[in-house]
Design a protein around this motif. Structure first.
Motif, PDB file in Angstrom:
ATOM      1  N   LYS A 199      -6.518  -1.844  -6.627  1.00  0.00           N
ATOM      2  CA  LYS A 199      -5.006  -1.705  -6.002  1.00  0.00           C
ATOM      3  C   LYS A 199      -4.329  -0.493  -6.569  1.00  0.00           C
ATOM      4  CE  LYS A 199      -5.001  -6.012  -3.649  1.00  0.00           C
ATOM      5  NZ  LYS A 199      -4.511  -7.555  -3.619  1.00  0.00           N
ATOM      6  N   ALA A 200      -4.630  -0.120  -7.980  1.00  0.00           N
ATOM      7  CA  ALA A 200      -3.847   0.893  -8.283  1.00  0.00           C
ATOM      8  C   ALA A 200      -4.217   2.048  -7.893  1.00  0.00           C
ATOM      9  CB  ALA A 200      -4.120   1.049 -10.035  1.00  0.00           C
ATOM     10  N   ASP A 201      -5.618   2.228  -7.510  1.00  0.00           N
ATOM     11  CA  ASP A 201      -5.902   3.539  -6.716  1.00  0.00           C
ATOM     12  C   ASP A 201      -5.555   3.418  -5.350  1.00  0.00           C
ATOM     13  OD1 ASP A 201      -6.921   4.449  -9.249  1.00  0.00           O
ATOM     14  OD2 ASP A 201      -8.803   3.229  -8.951  1.00  0.00           O
ATOM     15  N   VAL A 202      -5.532   2.394  -4.670  1.00  0.00           N
ATOM     16  CA  VAL A 202      -4.802   2.436  -3.431  1.00  0.00           C
ATOM     17  C   VAL A 202      -3.592   2.868  -3.313  1.00  0.00           C
ATOM     18  CG1 VAL A 202      -4.608   0.730  -1.456  1.00  0.00           C
ATOM     19  CG2 VAL A 202      -6.594   0.286  -2.623  1.00  0.00           C
ATOM     20  N   ALA A 203      -2.844   2.390  -4.094  1.00  0.00           N
ATOM     21  CA  ALA A 203      -1.424   2.703  -4.482  1.00  0.00           C
ATOM     22  C   ALA A 203      -1.300   4.272  -4.558  1.00  0.00           C
ATOM     23  CB  ALA A 203      -0.830   1.810  -5.649  1.00  0.00           C
ATOM     24  N   ARG A 204      -2.119   4.790  -5.263  1.00  0.00           N
ATOM     25  CA  ARG A 204      -1.915   6.130  -5.279  1.00  0.00           C
ATOM     26  C   ARG A 204      -2.175   6.990  -4.126  1.00  0.00           C
ATOM     27  NH1 ARG A 204      -5.483   7.042 -10.279  1.00  0.00           N
ATOM     28  NH2 ARG A 204      -3.972   5.650 -10.787  1.00  0.00           N
ATOM     29  N   ASP A 205      -2.957   6.314  -3.325  1.00  0.00           N
ATOM     30  CA  ASP A 205      -3.643   7.097  -1.991  1.00  0.00           C
ATOM     31  C   ASP A 205      -2.101   7.052  -0.942  1.00  0.00           C
ATOM     32  OD1 ASP A 205      -6.136   7.811  -2.901  1.00  0.00           O
ATOM     33  OD2 ASP A 205      -7.057   5.878  -1.556  1.00  0.00           O
ATOM     34  N   ILE A 206      -1.695   5.805  -1.021  1.00  0.00           N
ATOM     35  CA  ILE A 206      -0.310   5.607  -0.363  1.00  0.00           C
ATOM     36  C   ILE A 206       0.720   6.237  -0.399  1.00  0.00           C
ATOM     37  CG2 ILE A 206       1.463   3.836   0.600  1.00  0.00           C
ATOM     38  CD1 ILE A 206      -1.145   1.588   0.143  1.00  0.00           C
ATOM     39  N   LYS A 248      -4.712 -11.450  -3.305  1.00  0.00           N
ATOM     40  CA  LYS A 248      -5.032 -12.065  -4.602  1.00  0.00           C
ATOM     41  C   LYS A 248      -6.065 -11.150  -5.261  1.00  0.00           C
ATOM     42  CE  LYS A 248      -5.694 -16.712  -3.593  1.00  0.00           C
ATOM     43  NZ  LYS A 248      -5.764 -17.975  -3.840  1.00  0.00           N
ATOM     44  N   SER A 249      -6.952 -10.423  -4.698  1.00  0.00           N
ATOM     45  CA  SER A 249      -7.910  -9.865  -5.174  1.00  0.00           C
ATOM     46  C   SER A 249      -7.351  -8.496  -5.907  1.00  0.00           C
ATOM     47  CB  SER A 249      -9.026  -9.302  -4.359  1.00  0.00           C
ATOM     48  OG  SER A 249      -8.737  -8.167  -3.475  1.00  0.00           O
ATOM     49  N   ASP A 250      -8.357  -7.909  -6.946  1.00  0.00           N
ATOM     50  CA  ASP A 250      -7.699  -6.761  -7.598  1.00  0.00           C
ATOM     51  C   ASP A 250      -8.110  -5.379  -6.788  1.00  0.00           C
ATOM     52  OD1 ASP A 250      -6.567  -7.968  -9.859  1.00  0.00           O
ATOM     53  OD2 ASP A 250      -8.642  -8.488 -10.668  1.00  0.00           O
ATOM     54  N   GLU A 251      -8.689  -5.662  -5.638  1.00  0.00           N
ATOM     55  CA  GLU A 251      -9.115  -4.540  -4.811  1.00  0.00           C
ATOM     56  C   GLU A 251      -8.472  -4.493  -3.218  1.00  0.00           C
ATOM     57  OE1 GLU A 251     -13.254  -2.702  -6.449  1.00  0.00           O
ATOM     58  OE2 GLU A 251     -13.491  -4.402  -5.370  1.00  0.00           O
ATOM     59  N   ASN A 252      -8.737  -3.207  -2.807  1.00  0.00           N
ATOM     60  CA  ASN A 252      -8.118  -3.460  -1.452  1.00  0.00           C
ATOM     61  C   ASN A 252      -8.797  -2.269  -0.631  1.00  0.00           C
ATOM     62  OD1 ASN A 252      -6.774  -4.368   1.064  1.00  0.00           O
ATOM     63  ND2 ASN A 252      -4.977  -3.875   0.004  1.00  0.00           N
ATOM     64  N   GLN A 253      -8.924  -2.321   0.813  1.00  0.00           N
ATOM     65  CA  GLN A 253      -9.488  -1.667   1.525  1.00  0.00           C
ATOM     66  C   GLN A 253      -8.674  -1.158   2.732  1.00  0.00           C
ATOM     67  OE1 GLN A 253     -13.717  -2.134   2.653  1.00  0.00           O
ATOM     68  NE2 GLN A 253     -13.643  -0.304   3.736  1.00  0.00           N
ATOM     69  N   ILE A 254      -8.226  -0.082   2.887  1.00  0.00           N
ATOM     70  CA  ILE A 254      -7.241   0.414   3.952  1.00  0.00           C
ATOM     71  C   ILE A 254      -7.423   1.214   4.682  1.00  0.00           C
ATOM     72  CG2 ILE A 254      -5.464  -0.422   2.226  1.00  0.00           C
ATOM     73  CD1 ILE A 254      -4.430   2.765   1.764  1.00  0.00           C
ATOM     74  N   SER A 255      -6.731   1.485   5.919  1.00  0.00           N
ATOM     75  CA  SER A 255      -6.773   2.696   6.610  1.00  0.00           C
ATOM     76  C   SER A 255      -5.191   3.021   6.801  1.00  0.00           C
ATOM     77  CB  SER A 255      -7.287   2.270   8.186  1.00  0.00           C
ATOM     78  OG  SER A 255      -8.739   1.674   7.869  1.00  0.00           O
ATOM     79  N   ILE A 256      -4.879   4.265   6.858  1.00  0.00           N
ATOM     80  CA  ILE A 256      -3.433   4.688   7.077  1.00  0.00           C
ATOM     81  C   ILE A 256      -3.384   5.131   8.411  1.00  0.00           C
ATOM     82  CG2 ILE A 256      -1.687   6.341   6.449  1.00  0.00           C
ATOM     83  CD1 ILE A 256      -2.363   6.157   3.538  1.00  0.00           C
ATOM     84  N   ILE A 257      -2.370   4.617   9.195  1.00  0.00           N
ATOM     85  CA  ILE A 257      -2.398   5.170  10.686  1.00  0.00           C
ATOM     86  C   ILE A 257      -0.945   5.701  10.850  1.00  0.00           C
ATOM     87  CG2 ILE A 257      -2.176   4.102  13.102  1.00  0.00           C
ATOM     88  CD1 ILE A 257      -4.179   2.139  12.135  1.00  0.00           C
ATOM     89  N   SER A 258      -0.867   6.759  11.322  1.00  0.00           N
ATOM     90  CA  SER A 258       0.273   7.341  11.794  1.00  0.00           C
ATOM     91  C   SER A 258       0.409   7.694  13.220  1.00  0.00           C
ATOM     92  CB  SER A 258       0.699   8.545  10.963  1.00  0.00           C
ATOM     93  OG  SER A 258      -0.262   9.750  11.258  1.00  0.00           O
TER      94      SER A 258
END
Ligand code: PMT
Length: 212
Positions: free
Chosen positions: A196-203, A174-184
């Motif tokens: 979340k728009a900027d998180v989407a850019r990173d992904i 629900k929130s407008d922000e997210n904090q992620i790690s990308i694991i390969s």
């Protein structure tokens, strides 16, 4: 020109005509991913559970579903034509074994609902994946984050997984922000909390590295 499929939002698993098992996903993260892909010129198929968010971009084809089974059918149908899929939906792992035709009445002191497993969309797409396709999953965790995410990466045959934890306040559902790690399989990268728009850019930056 790439074809990207995205799942977003929750699934609802019917109990009776007025009740369901669901979760708090708003669809915001998945829709942000769809918009970022579309902005970069992809043809996007957005398979959305019941959400109140809109996507107005021309090159996003939206398929509305309610249950895991409906999301599974739509995803399995579309995936062979895709260059990549990002599975951001919060899918119910179980559903009621039976759906009552009529509203269940309040009788007795307790009530049991027998649940049966839903199909795992990510795992099925991981089995279907062919050379040249990229499959990205999410892991929503409350504990043992990295270990659980790594297990899902392997089990579902993903190329990378986006980990977000409910321990980070003001993120995830629900929130407008997210904090992620990308694991390969080779690396783990931690990102700051952001819109979340900027998180989407990173992904999508990470996805582009995987696309042939
Ligand atoms: O929608 P928002 O409010 O913006 O919130 C975003 C989010 C928190 C829902 C999103 O960032 C997120 O974490 N989505 C995945 C939630 C989830 O169900 O994670 P999981 O760890 O239970 O599932 C692992 C992966 O398998 C996910 O890619 C999931 O889509 C997929 N899955 C799970 C079960 C199932 N039956 N089929 C699946 O495809």
């Amino acid at each position: 020109g790439k074809r990207i499929m995205i799942t977003a939002g929750p699934t609802y698993e019917k109990i009776d005509p007025v009740r369901f098992i669901g979760n708090y996903s708003s669809g915001k993260m998945g829709f942000a991913l769809a918009e970022e892909c579309a902005r970069r010129g992809a043809e996007v198929t957005l398979i959305a559970g019941p959400v109140n968010v809109q996507c107005t971009m021309n090159n996003v084809q939206r398929v509305d579903v309610e249950s895991c089974q409906q999301m599974y059918d739509a995803a399995v149908h579309a995936f062979p034509q895709m260059d990549a899929a990002i599975l951001c939906a919060a899918v119910a792992d179980f559903r009621p074994a039976e759906v009552a035709d009529q509203k269940i009445k309040r009788v007795g002191k307790t009530m049991d609902i027998h649940l049966v497993p839903n199909p795992d969309i990510a795992a099925e797409l991981g089995r279907m994946k062919r050379e040249g396709q990229t499959l990205v999953g999410f892991a929503l965790e409350t504990n043992d984050e990295q270990q659980n995410a790594q297990h899902k990466l392997e089990k579902k045959n993903l190329d990378f997984i986006v980990l977000n934890s409910l321990r980070n306040e003001g993120t995830c559902f629900k929130s407008d922000e997210n904090q992620i790690s990308i694991i390969s399989r080779k690396a783990k990268k931690d990102y700051d909390k952001k819109a979340k728009a900027d998180v989407a850019r990173d992904i999508i930056d990470e996805l582009v590295k995987n696309l042939s």
